[in-house]
Enzyme design. Structure first.
Site, PDB file in Angstrom:
ATOM      1  N   GLU A   1      -9.583   2.867  -2.404  1.00  0.00           N
ATOM      2  CA  GLU A   1      -8.261   3.083  -2.987  1.00  0.00           C
ATOM      3  C   GLU A   1      -8.455   3.530  -4.427  1.00  0.00           C
ATOM      4  O   GLU A   1      -9.058   2.820  -5.236  1.00  0.00           O
ATOM      5  CB  GLU A   1      -7.444   1.795  -2.937  1.00  0.00           C
ATOM      6  CG  GLU A   1      -6.042   1.972  -3.469  1.00  0.00           C
ATOM      7  CD  GLU A   1      -5.208   0.704  -3.421  1.00  0.00           C
ATOM      8  OE1 GLU A   1      -4.053   0.774  -3.878  1.00  0.00           O
ATOM      9  OE2 GLU A   1      -5.693  -0.342  -2.943  1.00  0.00           O
TER      10      GLU A   1
ATOM     11  N   ASP B   1       1.311  -4.749 -11.406  1.00  0.00           N
ATOM     12  CA  ASP B   1      -0.120  -5.030 -11.335  1.00  0.00           C
ATOM     13  C   ASP B   1      -0.480  -6.158 -12.292  1.00  0.00           C
ATOM     14  O   ASP B   1       0.220  -6.425 -13.255  1.00  0.00           O
ATOM     15  CB  ASP B   1      -0.927  -3.777 -11.693  1.00  0.00           C
ATOM     16  CG  ASP B   1      -0.774  -2.680 -10.651  1.00  0.00           C
ATOM     17  OD1 ASP B   1      -0.806  -3.007  -9.457  1.00  0.00           O
ATOM     18  OD2 ASP B   1      -0.630  -1.507 -11.038  1.00  0.00           O
TER      19      ASP B   1
END
Length: 94
Positions: free
Chosen positions: A49, A60
């Site tokens: 990824e 995040d």
């Protein structure tokens, strides 16, 4: 069938789980990303990824937020990330 789907089908037929590491493109440096992708692939990553950094990654955690800040300071853009992936895919086709 997509490459991702094919990868998961192959892993399933082998009774294996996928190793899917995450890397923020451009961190720690622009010229480090493609070599790091190759190292991950050579050492067992089934999929990778690749994160495209942006200035407000509130969903995040702090590690990825800091990686995004460093990558943006290094001049990463979406076009540069796509160029990095294209460069990686020239020699890694799995």
């Amino acid at each position: 069938m997509s490459r991702i789907q094919a990868c998961f089908e192959q892993l399933k037929s082998q009774g294996r789980k996928a190793l899917v590491p995450f890397i923020t493109a451009g961190d720690p440096a622009l010229d480090a990303t493609v070599p790091l992708l190759h190292v991950l692939a050579e050492n067992g990553a089934d999929l990778i990824e690749v994160g495209i950094p942006f200035s407000d990654p509130m969903a995040d955690g702090p590690v990825i937020q800091l990686a995004d800040e460093r990558a943006l300071a290094n001049g990463v853009t979406t076009h540069k990330v796509l160029d990095m992936v294209r460069e990686f895919r020239k020699t890694n086709t799995t």
